[in-house]
Write an enzyme that holds these catalytic residues in place. Sequence first.
Site, short mmCIF file in Angstrom:
data_model
loop_
_atom_site.label_atom_id
_atom_site.label_comp_id
_atom_site.label_asym_id
_atom_site.label_seq_id
_atom_site.Cartn_x
_atom_site.Cartn_y
_atom_site.Cartn_z
N HIS A 7 -17.16 -96.37 56.66
CA HIS A 7 -16.46 -96.95 55.50
C HIS A 7 -15.17 -96.20 55.21
O HIS A 7 -14.96 -95.08 55.68
CB HIS A 7 -17.34 -96.96 54.25
CG HIS A 7 -17.80 -95.62 53.77
ND1 HIS A 7 -18.97 -95.03 54.19
CD2 HIS A 7 -17.24 -94.73 52.89
CE1 HIS A 7 -19.11 -93.86 53.59
NE2 HIS A 7 -18.08 -93.63 52.80
N GLU A 130 -15.46 -87.80 55.98
CA GLU A 130 -16.90 -87.70 55.78
C GLU A 130 -17.58 -88.04 57.10
O GLU A 130 -17.16 -88.97 57.77
CB GLU A 130 -17.32 -88.71 54.69
CG GLU A 130 -18.81 -88.75 54.41
CD GLU A 130 -19.17 -89.81 53.33
OE1 GLU A 130 -18.37 -90.73 53.08
OE2 GLU A 130 -20.27 -89.69 52.76
CO CO Z 1 -18.09 -91.98 51.58
#
Ligand code: CO
Length: 134
Positions: A7, A130
Amino acid sequence: MIGRLNHVAIVVPDLAAGAACYRDTLGAKVSAPRSFPEHGVRVVFVELPNTKIELLEPLDENSPVAGFLANNPAGAMHHVCYEVDDIIAARERMVKQGARLLGDGEPKTGAHGKPVLFLHPKDFCGTLVELEQV
Ligand code: CO
């Protein structure tokens, strides 16, 4: 080592307005908002055919994204999340390459219930990264 783009996260000043923008203007499928008190954010998930966009709003002034929003009052891209098969192996490799991890360097449970780590933006082209084990 990294796999799919899981994402892209965008911090917004108004989650309802951000959701409406993606749903109504861009015609995307947008989830109902969900609060994650342990992460200090409220989130909507935008589902695209090949990845997701997460719109994040700070829950309060102690939120980890509150300062980011103060610096970017109109909202801005916050991080990208790449998938890895083994987050501990990924961490070893990162550390060996001299990359810095945020926090104590131990994987935390992310918004999808999977282990995640955050890598220092200064070591990754100015972008907060991330890693999520899938
Ligand atoms: Co995230």
